[in-house]
Design an enzyme around this catalytic site. Structure first.
Site, PDB file in Angstrom:
ATOM      1  N   HIS A  85       0.827  -1.212   0.000  1.00 11.12           N
ATOM      2  CA  HIS A  85       0.000   0.000   0.000  1.00 11.12           C
ATOM      3  C   HIS A  85       0.860   1.259   0.000  1.00 11.12           C
ATOM      4  CE1 HIS A  85      -3.850  -2.061   1.769  1.00 11.12           C
ATOM      5  NE2 HIS A  85      -3.560  -2.459   0.555  1.00 11.12           N
ATOM      6  N   TYR A  95      -9.483   4.468   2.986  1.00 13.06           N
ATOM      7  CA  TYR A  95     -10.073   3.363   3.739  1.00 13.06           C
ATOM      8  C   TYR A  95     -11.579   3.502   3.971  1.00 13.06           C
ATOM      9  CZ  TYR A  95      -5.671   0.990   4.419  1.00 13.06           C
ATOM     10  OH  TYR A  95      -4.511   0.296   4.192  1.00 13.06           O
ATOM     11  N   GLU A 137       0.878   1.876   8.123  1.00 10.13           N
ATOM     12  CA  GLU A 137       1.310   2.567   6.912  1.00 10.13           C
ATOM     13  C   GLU A 137       1.787   3.980   7.205  1.00 10.13           C
ATOM     14  OE1 GLU A 137      -2.091   2.029   4.351  1.00 10.13           O
ATOM     15  OE2 GLU A 137      -1.843  -0.159   4.463  1.00 10.13           O
ATOM     16  N   ARG A 202       3.198  -1.151 -11.184  1.00 12.46           N
ATOM     17  CA  ARG A 202       3.690  -2.507 -10.981  1.00 12.46           C
ATOM     18  C   ARG A 202       4.925  -2.459 -10.084  1.00 12.46           C
ATOM     19  NH1 ARG A 202      -0.434  -2.955 -13.207  1.00 12.46           N
ATOM     20  NH2 ARG A 202      -1.056  -4.379 -14.885  1.00 12.46           N
ATOM     21  N   GLY A 271      11.935 -15.082 -10.696  1.00 14.32           N
ATOM     22  CA  GLY A 271      11.992 -15.001  -9.236  1.00 14.32           C
ATOM     23  C   GLY A 271      13.386 -14.796  -8.700  1.00 14.32           C
ATOM     24  N   ILE A 272      14.394 -14.832  -9.573  1.00 15.72           N
ATOM     25  CA  ILE A 272      15.772 -14.589  -9.147  1.00 15.72           C
ATOM     26  C   ILE A 272      16.009 -13.125  -8.790  1.00 15.72           C
ATOM     27  CG2 ILE A 272      16.667 -14.059 -11.456  1.00 15.72           C
ATOM     28  CD1 ILE A 272      18.405 -16.185  -8.731  1.00 15.72           C
ATOM     29  N   PRO A 274      14.786 -10.512  -6.705  1.00 14.87           N
ATOM     30  CA  PRO A 274      15.091 -10.023  -5.353  1.00 14.87           C
ATOM     31  C   PRO A 274      16.250 -10.772  -4.722  1.00 14.87           C
ATOM     32  CG  PRO A 274      13.126 -11.387  -5.298  1.00 14.87           C
ATOM     33  CD  PRO A 274      13.472 -11.182  -6.745  1.00 14.87           C
ATOM     34  N   PHE A 368       5.021 -12.621  -6.757  1.00 18.81           N
ATOM     35  CA  PHE A 368       4.781 -11.480  -7.617  1.00 18.81           C
ATOM     36  C   PHE A 368       3.312 -11.338  -7.984  1.00 18.81           C
ATOM     37  CE2 PHE A 368       9.317 -12.274  -9.299  1.00 18.81           C
ATOM     38  CZ  PHE A 368       9.861 -11.576  -8.234  1.00 18.81           C
ATOM     39  N   PRO A 370      -0.891 -10.851  -5.722  1.00 17.70           N
ATOM     40  CA  PRO A 370      -1.539 -10.826  -4.410  1.00 17.70           C
ATOM     41  C   PRO A 370      -1.528 -12.189  -3.772  1.00 17.70           C
ATOM     42  CG  PRO A 370      -2.850  -9.624  -6.017  1.00 17.70           C
ATOM     43  CD  PRO A 370      -1.768 -10.337  -6.783  1.00 17.70           C
TER      44      PRO A 370
END
Length: 376
Positions: A85, A95, A137, A202, A271-272, A274, A368, A370
């Site tokens: 967020h 919210y 947050e 993104r 996925g490599i 990070p 990558f 939700p």
């Protein structure tokens, strides 16, 4: 405030959300976007289309309902979502809008079964959940200091380089006169582009440890999925060195376990990314084993750097599946394990590791998309 009676109503009706959560949240999103089309600038419309975003929201609300009397147990999940967020510049004022239309979604789906008592209870429960997110947050925003750091920032592309047939890196230098902020290896930044009068955002993982000058991300063209990668493909086709692109400062809670002496990284395909920054930040190669599974060697991005740093501790599985025997040999008990890649890949690897006696607490994930859940 929420009364004890309302807590019991929420807990007793939570199974409805578990069973019908995706349908309820789909109604919610439709109604909310019709009334507040400006919020389309914050949401991943691809995830809306394929249904992962409604499912993720349903999961969050269901888990909160199930744990309404001990919400502190959800704090790790809350922080993961709160990072996302913050990276999208979601603010406290959003919210109440979400709460209003979530209740309308529940009311419409349940029909006559949605009594005033049930809706009031869920409204009170949502208020508590929202306050937790807002507080967490706000702490993240405050930690960024300068108000300019809390919004999307102009970055200049200083380098664009192809590193695989469908993957390229971008090096980004801050372009607004502000300070480039340090980050934790494993974090990501959000990039924003404008298409058809809407902003699309993104998250892309940072692939190198902080050097004080630029951020580097790797982006995969997505032409093999339906729908195709709207933002990634647009950046590939339209952004070049010297262009300006909007981004927020680093966020995310996928990070090295500081208490661990040994780290095992297992990545599937892109996925490599990070994991590359995590390995780049390690002081010695003796701390790590890297397992990278790719369709063929030409997709083994950063292979040369990994080979140089890790030597025999770099294990590439190109065009072949990693076996239970491989994992048993390469993943030592007690090591911190980091998984990143397609969700089915991570689930399969996790199941094998758990069957081999590794503790759930030793396995860390980055996905990558939700977070999915027991809600189907």
């Amino acid at each position: 405030m929420i009364t004890e009676e309302q807590k019991q109503i929420v807990k007793s009706t939570a199974p409805i959300l578990k069973e019908h959560g995706k349908e309820i949240t789909s109604i919610f999103y439709k109604k909310m976007f019709e009334a507040h089309p400006e919020l389309l600038n914050y949401f991943n419309l691809t995830n809306q289309e394929i249904g992962t975003q409604p499912l993720a929201l349903a999961n969050t609300v269901y888990l909160a309902a199930e744990n309404i009397e001990q919400l502190e147990v959800l704090l790790p999940q809350v922080k993961t979502i709160a990072h996302k967020h913050r990276s999208l510049t979601i603010k406290a004022e959003h919210y109440p809008i979400v709460g209003e239309y979530l209740l309308k979604g529940i009311a419409e789906y349940l029909g006559d079964a949605a009594t005033p008592e049930i809706l009031d209870a869920w409204g009170a429960a949502y208020g508590i959940i929202a306050d937790i997110f807002i507080e967490v947050e706000q702490e993240m925003y405050d930690a960024l200091g300068d108000a300019r750091n809390q919004d999307f920032i102009a970055f200049k592309i200083t380098e664009k380089r192809h590193i695989a047939p469908n993957i390229f890196t971008l090096n980004l230098a801050r372009n607004d006169g502000g300070e480039l902020v340090d980050f934790t290896p494993g974090q990501y930044i959000s990039l924003r582009v404008k298409l058809n009068e809407l902003f699309h955002n993104r998250q892309y993982s940072l692939t190198k440890a902080f050097d004080g000058k630029t951020y580097q991300v790797a982006i995969k063209q997505e032409n093999e999925k339906d729908p195709a990668g709207v933002v990634s493909n647009h950046i590939f086709d339209n952004y070049q060195v010297g262009d300006t692109i909007l981004a927020t400062l680093p966020a995310g809670d996928f990070e090295l376990d500081k208490a661990a002496s040994q780290h095992v990284f297992i990545a599937g395909g892109i996925g490599i990314t990070p994991i590359a920054a995590m390995i780049d930040s390690l002081e010695t190669a003796n701390q790590a084993q890297l397992i990278h599974c790719v369709r063929s060697e030409e997709y083994a991005v950063f292979a040369e750097a990994f080979q140089t740093k890790l030597g025999a501790r770099y294990h590439l599985f190109a065009g072949e599946n990693i076996s239970q025997a491989d994992l048993s040999e390469l993943v030592e008990q007690g090591a911190a394990i980091y998984l990143c890649g397609p969700v089915p890949f991570m689930r399969e690897i996790e199941a094998i590791l758990l069957a081999q006696g590794h503790a759930q607490s030793d396995i860390h994930f980055e996905a990558f998309q939700p977070a999915l859940s027991l809600i189907k």
